[in-house]
Design a protein around this motif. Sequence first.
Motif, short mmCIF file in Angstrom:
data_model
loop_
_atom_site.label_atom_id
_atom_site.label_comp_id
_atom_site.label_asym_id
_atom_site.label_seq_id
_atom_site.Cartn_x
_atom_site.Cartn_y
_atom_site.Cartn_z
N TYR B 87 -87.89 -28.56 21.00
CA TYR B 87 -87.41 -27.20 21.26
C TYR B 87 -87.93 -26.28 20.15
O TYR B 87 -87.72 -26.53 18.96
N LEU B 88 -88.62 -25.24 20.57
CA LEU B 88 -89.21 -24.29 19.63
C LEU B 88 -88.50 -22.95 19.74
O LEU B 88 -88.38 -22.40 20.84
N CYS B 89 -88.05 -22.44 18.60
CA CYS B 89 -87.57 -21.07 18.61
C CYS B 89 -88.78 -20.15 18.45
O CYS B 89 -89.82 -20.55 17.94
N ALA B 90 -88.62 -18.93 18.92
CA ALA B 90 -89.72 -17.97 18.86
C ALA B 90 -89.14 -16.57 18.81
O ALA B 90 -88.06 -16.31 19.35
N MET B 91 -89.86 -15.67 18.18
CA MET B 91 -89.35 -14.31 18.05
C MET B 91 -90.49 -13.33 17.84
O MET B 91 -91.60 -13.72 17.47
N SER B 92 -90.20 -12.05 18.11
CA SER B 92 -91.23 -11.03 17.97
C SER B 92 -90.61 -9.67 17.71
O SER B 92 -89.43 -9.44 17.98
N GLU B 93 -91.43 -8.81 17.16
CA GLU B 93 -91.06 -7.40 17.08
C GLU B 93 -91.31 -6.76 18.44
O GLU B 93 -91.72 -7.45 19.38
N LYS B 94 -91.10 -5.50 18.57
CA LYS B 94 -91.25 -4.86 19.88
C LYS B 94 -92.68 -5.01 20.38
O LYS B 94 -93.62 -4.58 19.76
N ASP B 95 -92.81 -5.67 21.50
CA ASP B 95 -94.08 -5.79 22.22
C ASP B 95 -95.22 -6.24 21.31
O ASP B 95 -96.33 -5.75 21.39
N ASP B 96 -94.92 -7.18 20.44
CA ASP B 96 -95.93 -7.69 19.49
C ASP B 96 -96.06 -9.19 19.71
O ASP B 96 -95.39 -9.78 20.55
N LYS B 97 -96.95 -9.78 18.96
CA LYS B 97 -97.19 -11.20 19.11
C LYS B 97 -95.94 -12.01 18.77
O LYS B 97 -95.12 -11.60 17.95
N ILE B 98 -95.81 -13.17 19.41
CA ILE B 98 -94.67 -14.05 19.22
C ILE B 98 -94.97 -15.03 18.09
O ILE B 98 -96.05 -15.62 18.05
N ILE B 99 -94.01 -15.19 17.20
CA ILE B 99 -94.11 -16.16 16.11
C ILE B 99 -93.18 -17.33 16.45
O ILE B 99 -92.01 -17.13 16.78
N PHE B 100 -93.72 -18.55 16.35
CA PHE B 100 -92.97 -19.73 16.73
C PHE B 100 -92.51 -20.52 15.51
O PHE B 100 -93.21 -20.57 14.48
N GLY B 101 -91.34 -21.16 15.61
CA GLY B 101 -90.95 -22.18 14.67
C GLY B 101 -91.75 -23.45 14.98
O GLY B 101 -92.42 -23.54 16.00
N LYS B 102 -91.65 -24.43 14.08
CA LYS B 102 -92.44 -25.65 14.27
C LYS B 102 -91.83 -26.58 15.31
O LYS B 102 -92.48 -27.51 15.75
N GLY B 103 -90.58 -26.33 15.68
CA GLY B 103 -89.95 -27.15 16.72
C GLY B 103 -89.05 -28.23 16.17
O GLY B 103 -89.31 -28.77 15.08
N THR B 104 -88.00 -28.55 16.93
CA THR B 104 -87.09 -29.65 16.62
C THR B 104 -87.20 -30.68 17.74
O THR B 104 -87.02 -30.35 18.91
N ARG B 105 -87.50 -31.94 17.36
CA ARG B 105 -87.56 -33.01 18.36
C ARG B 105 -86.16 -33.51 18.65
O ARG B 105 -85.42 -33.87 17.73
N LEU B 106 -85.80 -33.51 19.93
CA LEU B 106 -84.46 -33.90 20.37
C LEU B 106 -84.56 -35.14 21.24
O LEU B 106 -85.37 -35.18 22.18
N HIS B 107 -83.71 -36.15 20.93
CA HIS B 107 -83.62 -37.35 21.75
C HIS B 107 -82.19 -37.49 22.26
O HIS B 107 -81.25 -37.50 21.46
N ILE B 108 -82.03 -37.56 23.57
CA ILE B 108 -80.71 -37.79 24.16
C ILE B 108 -80.66 -39.27 24.55
O ILE B 108 -81.46 -39.73 25.38
#
Lengths: 114, 110
Positions: B87-108
């Motif tokens: 699962y990767l979080c991601a965020m951006s300023e108004k109408d700008d490029k998206i910056i991603f986190g490196k991700g968290t690996r989840l095992h159920i």
Amino acid sequence: DAGVIQSPRHEVTEMGQEVTLRCKPISGHDYLFWYRQTMMRGLELLIYFNNNVPIDDSGMPEDRFSAKMPNASFSTLKIQPSEPRDSAVYFCASSPTGSNYGYTFGSGTRLTVV
Amino acid sequence: QKEVEQDPGPLSVPEGAIVSLNCTYSNSAFQYFMWYRQYSRKGPELLMYTYSSGNKEDGRFTAQVDKSSKYISLFIRDSQPSDSATYLCAMSEKDDKIIFGKGTRLHILP
């Protein structure tokens, strides 16, 4: 819609060779993005286009990398000459707007440079 | 300090448990917040999208944004083995490029 289509899915090449990755965005999407994903650095934006025009290429690692978008339905990312540290998964994504509603990603090209 | 920080995991939880995934960020200009899910050898797919602060619920998934603390969360209720992914979080300023986190690996775990 078939989604964002990337080719090839896998590419193995020797150091020094030219590599070309291809992307077909979703029809009607004005934005196209090239990302690179590695375990160490995560997803990194390399370059993005709006209406076929490059807007921000500040993420391109060096002059060995180049990207083009000759028309609304096709883009290429070229690495010449390739190096082992270029090994990664390269993703193309497209969006109807900028970032407001997220991107649709392709399945990626797994590049291995030996 | 990196722009977006995310614990890489792996996070292992039993089936049916509530999962909490989190990210912190440093850029106070971020306005759009997203969560992507990525299965092995696939591209990321948009899971949740939130504008500014507050909560958003979609089925078993709830996204929370606390702009005052620069902290976002994703909660998964009644977790299923099919939720196992990165699962990767991601965020951006108004109408700008998206910056991603490196991700968290989840095992159920079944």
